[in-house]
Design a protein around this motif. Sequence first.
Motif, mmCIF file in Angstrom:
data_model
loop_
_atom_site.group_PDB
_atom_site.id
_atom_site.type_symbol
_atom_site.label_atom_id
_atom_site.label_comp_id
_atom_site.label_asym_id
_atom_site.label_seq_id
_atom_site.Cartn_x
_atom_site.Cartn_y
_atom_site.Cartn_z
ATOM 1 N N ARG A 176 -73.495 66.538 -14.887
ATOM 2 C CA ARG A 176 -73.985 67.312 -16.015
ATOM 3 C C ARG A 176 -74.849 66.457 -16.928
ATOM 4 N N ALA A 180 -78.807 66.942 -17.772
ATOM 5 C CA ALA A 180 -79.286 67.012 -19.157
ATOM 6 C C ALA A 180 -80.408 66.005 -19.399
ATOM 7 N N ASP A 183 -83.569 67.383 -17.892
ATOM 8 C CA ASP A 183 -84.168 68.440 -18.719
ATOM 9 C C ASP A 183 -84.870 67.858 -19.946
ATOM 10 N N LEU A 184 -84.228 66.899 -20.603
ATOM 11 C CA LEU A 184 -84.848 66.278 -21.774
ATOM 12 C C LEU A 184 -86.121 65.521 -21.406
ATOM 13 N N LYS A 225 -83.059 74.920 -23.726
ATOM 14 C CA LYS A 225 -82.800 73.832 -22.785
ATOM 15 C C LYS A 225 -82.476 72.537 -23.525
ATOM 16 N N SER A 228 -78.871 72.771 -24.985
ATOM 17 C CA SER A 228 -77.853 72.619 -23.942
ATOM 18 C C SER A 228 -77.770 71.179 -23.450
ATOM 19 N N ALA A 229 -78.917 70.531 -23.290
ATOM 20 C CA ALA A 229 -78.922 69.151 -22.809
ATOM 21 C C ALA A 229 -78.293 68.204 -23.825
ATOM 22 N N CYS A 230 -78.633 68.370 -25.105
ATOM 23 C CA CYS A 230 -78.028 67.510 -26.137
ATOM 24 C C CYS A 230 -76.528 67.737 -26.229
#
Length: 401
Positions: A176, A180, A183-184, A225, A228-230
Motif C-alpha cells: 500500500r 501511494a 501515485d504521488l 488520489k 488517499s496516498a498521504c
Amino acid sequence: MTINRPPKSASTIKMMLRWVMLFAAISPATSSMGGGRGSWGINRPALSVKQQVTTALPKTVATTVEQMPSFSTVLPENIMCLVQLRGGGYSSDAAAVVGNIPFQQIVRTIVTTITSTAKIVLPPIVATTRALAAFYRTLPKDAIIAQVGFVYCFCGGSYPTLFAAVQAAQVCGLHRMLAALSDLTDEAVIAVDAASSKMNKKAQSARAMFSEMTMVVMKSVDPVKINSACGALYTTWLGVSTVLEKEFAKTINYAVTLGNYIEPVMRKVVAPPVYLCVPKDYHRWVPICLGWLSKALAMRVAWRLQRVLTATTSAVLGGLMFSRAIVRMMHKQGFHMAGISQDEETTLLDEALGFTVAAAGIYVQLGDGKFDPHVAFPFTLLTWPFEVAENWIQWQITKQA
C-alpha cells in the motif's frame, strides 16, 4: 588599404577597466566626484559612472572607456542601482529601485530553477525506478534473497533503522505504501509539467506568482488520489514507528538518558563563555541551543554503538541469507559438488560460505578501526538518500521518546 586592428589584449583591457569602473563606483572616494557636495565643499553636477572613471583616468585610457558600452548593460538593474547609491551619483530613481529590490525576481528564479530541475531529473528517476522494479519481479525468489542478503551483510550497520523500517513495513502495509508513493510521483510529474508550461513569464509580485502557481497545480493534480496516498503513507508510518520504538527501545533509552546527563554539564561548562560571545538580546537562545546540541551528541553516541552491534549481526545474517540462496540456486540448476550434500539441514557448505562472507562484511564495515560503519566514498554518491532517510528515522523515533 590598412585596417586599424585593436591590440590582442584589448578585450582583456576592457574587462579590467570594467572592474576598475565597478571599484570606482563602489569606493566611498567617488562620492567626491559624484553629485552633491564634494570633498572641497563645492556643489557639482551628478556624473555617471563612466564619466567619473574617465575624469580619473589618463586621456588615452579614457578614450577606450568612452568607446565601451554603458556600464548599466553589464550589471543587472538592481546591482547597478546599488553601485549608483554607493557612489553617490543617483539618489531618487536608484533608491526607489533598491527600496523595492525585486523579491519577485528571486522567487521566480527559485521557482523556475526548482521546476526546471524537477522536470529534467524526476522523469528519468521514475522511469529507472519502475524499470528496476519490473526487472526484479522477473527474477527468481532466491536471486532476490541473495542480493538482499549481500547488501544487508555489507551495509546493515550503516542503515540499521532503515532496514528495520522496511521489515516492519512488510507487516504494516508495504504494498500500500509503494502504491501511494507511485501515485504521488505521478501527480508530482503532472504538477511540474503544468507549472513549467503554464506559468506566466511576465514580471509580477511574489504573492501573485505564488497564487498563480498554486492555482495551476490545483487544476492539474487529482486531490482524491493525493489524499488517499498521504493517508496510506501516514498510517504505514505510524505502524512502522511503533515497531521501531519497541525494537530500538534500549538505544532510545541510552540516547535520552545520556542527553539528560550531558545537558546540565553543557550549561555549566559551555554556557558561560557562550554568554560572553553572544549579544545580550540572544541570551535566552543559549540554553535552547545547548539542549539541542546535547540531544544531538547523545543520539550520535547511542546510535553509533547501535550501528556497531547491528554491523556484526547483519553481517552474519546477511551472509547466511546470501550463501543459502546461492546453494538453493545451484541445486535447482543441477550443479552438484562431489562428496558434499546439498541438503540445507545436513550440509555445512552454506555455513562455510555464509560465515566467510560475514567475515568480509564485518571487515568492510569495521575494519578501519573507527567503529563507524559507513559506505565508502564512491558509493555514497548513490546511497546519500538512504543516509538522509536513516538520520531522519533515528531523529523521529528518538524525538518521540
